[in-house]
Design a protein around this motif. Sequence first.
Motif, PDB file in Angstrom:
ATOM      1  N   GLU A  30       0.835  -1.206   0.000  1.00  0.00           N
ATOM      2  CA  GLU A  30       0.000   0.000   0.000  1.00  0.00           C
ATOM      3  C   GLU A  30       0.868   1.254   0.000  1.00  0.00           C
ATOM      4  O   GLU A  30       0.578   2.216  -0.720  1.00  0.00           O
ATOM      5  CB  GLU A  30      -0.921  -0.003   1.224  1.00  0.00           C
ATOM      6  CG  GLU A  30      -2.075  -0.980   1.120  1.00  0.00           C
ATOM      7  CD  GLU A  30      -2.978  -0.943   2.343  1.00  0.00           C
ATOM      8  OE1 GLU A  30      -4.060  -1.549   2.293  1.00  0.00           O
ATOM      9  OE2 GLU A  30      -2.609  -0.299   3.347  1.00  0.00           O
ATOM     10  N   TYR A  31       1.917   1.252   0.805  1.00  0.00           N
ATOM     11  CA  TYR A  31       2.825   2.398   0.836  1.00  0.00           C
ATOM     12  C   TYR A  31       3.467   2.616  -0.532  1.00  0.00           C
ATOM     13  O   TYR A  31       3.533   3.744  -1.039  1.00  0.00           O
ATOM     14  CB  TYR A  31       3.903   2.188   1.892  1.00  0.00           C
ATOM     15  CG  TYR A  31       5.016   3.200   1.812  1.00  0.00           C
ATOM     16  CD1 TYR A  31       4.841   4.490   2.318  1.00  0.00           C
ATOM     17  CD2 TYR A  31       6.226   2.884   1.198  1.00  0.00           C
ATOM     18  CE1 TYR A  31       5.855   5.431   2.215  1.00  0.00           C
ATOM     19  CE2 TYR A  31       7.242   3.815   1.103  1.00  0.00           C
ATOM     20  CZ  TYR A  31       7.049   5.087   1.612  1.00  0.00           C
ATOM     21  OH  TYR A  31       8.049   6.022   1.498  1.00  0.00           O
ATOM     22  N   MET A  32       3.943   1.550  -1.152  1.00  0.00           N
ATOM     23  CA  MET A  32       4.585   1.647  -2.451  1.00  0.00           C
ATOM     24  C   MET A  32       3.620   2.218  -3.495  1.00  0.00           C
ATOM     25  O   MET A  32       3.991   3.084  -4.303  1.00  0.00           O
ATOM     26  CB  MET A  32       5.093   0.273  -2.878  1.00  0.00           C
ATOM     27  CG  MET A  32       6.209  -0.261  -1.989  1.00  0.00           C
ATOM     28  SD  MET A  32       6.452  -2.062  -2.102  1.00  0.00           S
ATOM     29  CE  MET A  32       7.048  -2.228  -3.781  1.00  0.00           C
ATOM     30  N   LEU A  33       2.398   1.740  -3.483  1.00  0.00           N
ATOM     31  CA  LEU A  33       1.393   2.256  -4.410  1.00  0.00           C
ATOM     32  C   LEU A  33       1.116   3.733  -4.167  1.00  0.00           C
ATOM     33  O   LEU A  33       0.987   4.526  -5.108  1.00  0.00           O
ATOM     34  CB  LEU A  33       0.094   1.466  -4.259  1.00  0.00           C
ATOM     35  CG  LEU A  33       0.071   0.023  -4.762  1.00  0.00           C
ATOM     36  CD1 LEU A  33      -1.221  -0.650  -4.334  1.00  0.00           C
ATOM     37  CD2 LEU A  33       0.212  -0.028  -6.270  1.00  0.00           C
TER      38      LEU A  33
ATOM     39  N   ALA B 222      -4.056  -4.555  -1.890  1.00  0.00           N
ATOM     40  CA  ALA B 222      -3.578  -3.198  -1.606  1.00  0.00           C
ATOM     41  C   ALA B 222      -4.174  -2.188  -2.573  1.00  0.00           C
ATOM     42  O   ALA B 222      -4.588  -1.090  -2.169  1.00  0.00           O
ATOM     43  CB  ALA B 222      -2.055  -3.165  -1.675  1.00  0.00           C
ATOM     44  N   ALA B 223      -4.238  -2.541  -3.864  1.00  0.00           N
ATOM     45  CA  ALA B 223      -4.819  -1.636  -4.863  1.00  0.00           C
ATOM     46  C   ALA B 223      -6.297  -1.383  -4.576  1.00  0.00           C
ATOM     47  O   ALA B 223      -6.780  -0.245  -4.665  1.00  0.00           O
ATOM     48  CB  ALA B 223      -4.636  -2.227  -6.261  1.00  0.00           C
ATOM     49  N   THR B 224      -7.020  -2.422  -4.213  1.00  0.00           N
ATOM     50  CA  THR B 224      -8.437  -2.280  -3.885  1.00  0.00           C
ATOM     51  C   THR B 224      -8.624  -1.394  -2.656  1.00  0.00           C
ATOM     52  O   THR B 224      -9.502  -0.523  -2.636  1.00  0.00           O
ATOM     53  CB  THR B 224      -9.065  -3.665  -3.639  1.00  0.00           C
ATOM     54  OG1 THR B 224      -8.912  -4.469  -4.815  1.00  0.00           O
ATOM     55  CG2 THR B 224     -10.538  -3.553  -3.293  1.00  0.00           C
ATOM     56  N   ASN B 225      -7.801  -1.595  -1.648  1.00  0.00           N
ATOM     57  CA  ASN B 225      -7.894  -0.779  -0.430  1.00  0.00           C
ATOM     58  C   ASN B 225      -7.657   0.699  -0.711  1.00  0.00           C
ATOM     59  O   ASN B 225      -8.178   1.568   0.006  1.00  0.00           O
ATOM     60  CB  ASN B 225      -6.877  -1.258   0.603  1.00  0.00           C
ATOM     61  CG  ASN B 225      -7.219  -2.614   1.182  1.00  0.00           C
ATOM     62  OD1 ASN B 225      -8.334  -3.112   1.042  1.00  0.00           O
ATOM     63  ND2 ASN B 225      -6.254  -3.237   1.848  1.00  0.00           N
ATOM     64  N   LEU B 226      -6.864   0.989  -1.741  1.00  0.00           N
ATOM     65  CA  LEU B 226      -6.507   2.379  -2.058  1.00  0.00           C
ATOM     66  C   LEU B 226      -7.283   2.932  -3.254  1.00  0.00           C
ATOM     67  O   LEU B 226      -6.912   3.977  -3.812  1.00  0.00           O
ATOM     68  CB  LEU B 226      -5.004   2.483  -2.333  1.00  0.00           C
ATOM     69  CG  LEU B 226      -4.080   2.156  -1.163  1.00  0.00           C
ATOM     70  CD1 LEU B 226      -2.615   2.320  -1.587  1.00  0.00           C
ATOM     71  CD2 LEU B 226      -4.375   3.043   0.044  1.00  0.00           C
ATOM     72  N   ASP B 227      -8.338   2.236  -3.654  1.00  0.00           N
ATOM     73  CA  ASP B 227      -9.201   2.703  -4.741  1.00  0.00           C
ATOM     74  C   ASP B 227      -8.465   2.835  -6.069  1.00  0.00           C
ATOM     75  O   ASP B 227      -8.685   3.778  -6.828  1.00  0.00           O
ATOM     76  CB  ASP B 227      -9.867   4.039  -4.370  1.00  0.00           C
ATOM     77  CG  ASP B 227     -10.802   3.916  -3.184  1.00  0.00           C
ATOM     78  OD1 ASP B 227     -11.524   2.910  -3.101  1.00  0.00           O
ATOM     79  OD2 ASP B 227     -10.798   4.818  -2.318  1.00  0.00           O
TER      80      ASP B 227
END
Length: 216
Positions: free
Chosen positions: A160-163, A186-191
């Motif tokens: 998530e941090y990297m994204l 992680a991508a889903t969590n960050l929209d």
Amino acid sequence: MINLQQGDCLELMKNIPDESVDMVLTDPPYGMAFQSRYRTSMYEKIKGDQNLDWLDDFVEEIFRVSKNNTAHYMFCSYHHIDIFKQAIQKRFNVKNIITWVKNNTSMGDLKGDFAPKTEFIIFFQKGRRLINGKRDSNVFEYNKTRNELHPTQKPVDMVEYMLSKFSDEGGVILDPFMGSGTTGVAATNLDRSFIGYEIDEDYFKIAEQRISEAQL
């Protein structure tokens, strides 16, 4: 948008339009016939990990699908980091080698070597993508997972941090070696939108379930 497919990523990526992906974040086979010693009774050897014959074609394909001025990450081991770096920099600008410091050590040669506690991430760009927020160190300190779902499972919080540093909400994230689906979660969590490919049927089903649960 979530697009998950089981199969060979080199074939599946042919269906992705040119310059349509905002970030590739992936943990490919390292070309070392890896098998977890910690859970040998649980995991078989990783498919496609016998050699790196596929690497140049893979780099060409991710270059084709990536938008201009985008940033990307590829995990690798010290064993073949030189080969990965040389292949990537034929097409991309390698900006940095990130060191991930884990909370425990791996096995290796217990009496003839230092205890390995790091993994590496090649950070590269197509063009130049500016960082979101403040500039941080190229040393990441995140707890290693217990590999309950995959022998090389990565922590969601680190991904998530990297994204977050080099992509934006709504951007398209591609993971051609999806494994148990951490990048997709992680991508889903960050929209972010997510495209994920995985050749192993069992891992694909795990990834599909994890990403579906993250959408709830």
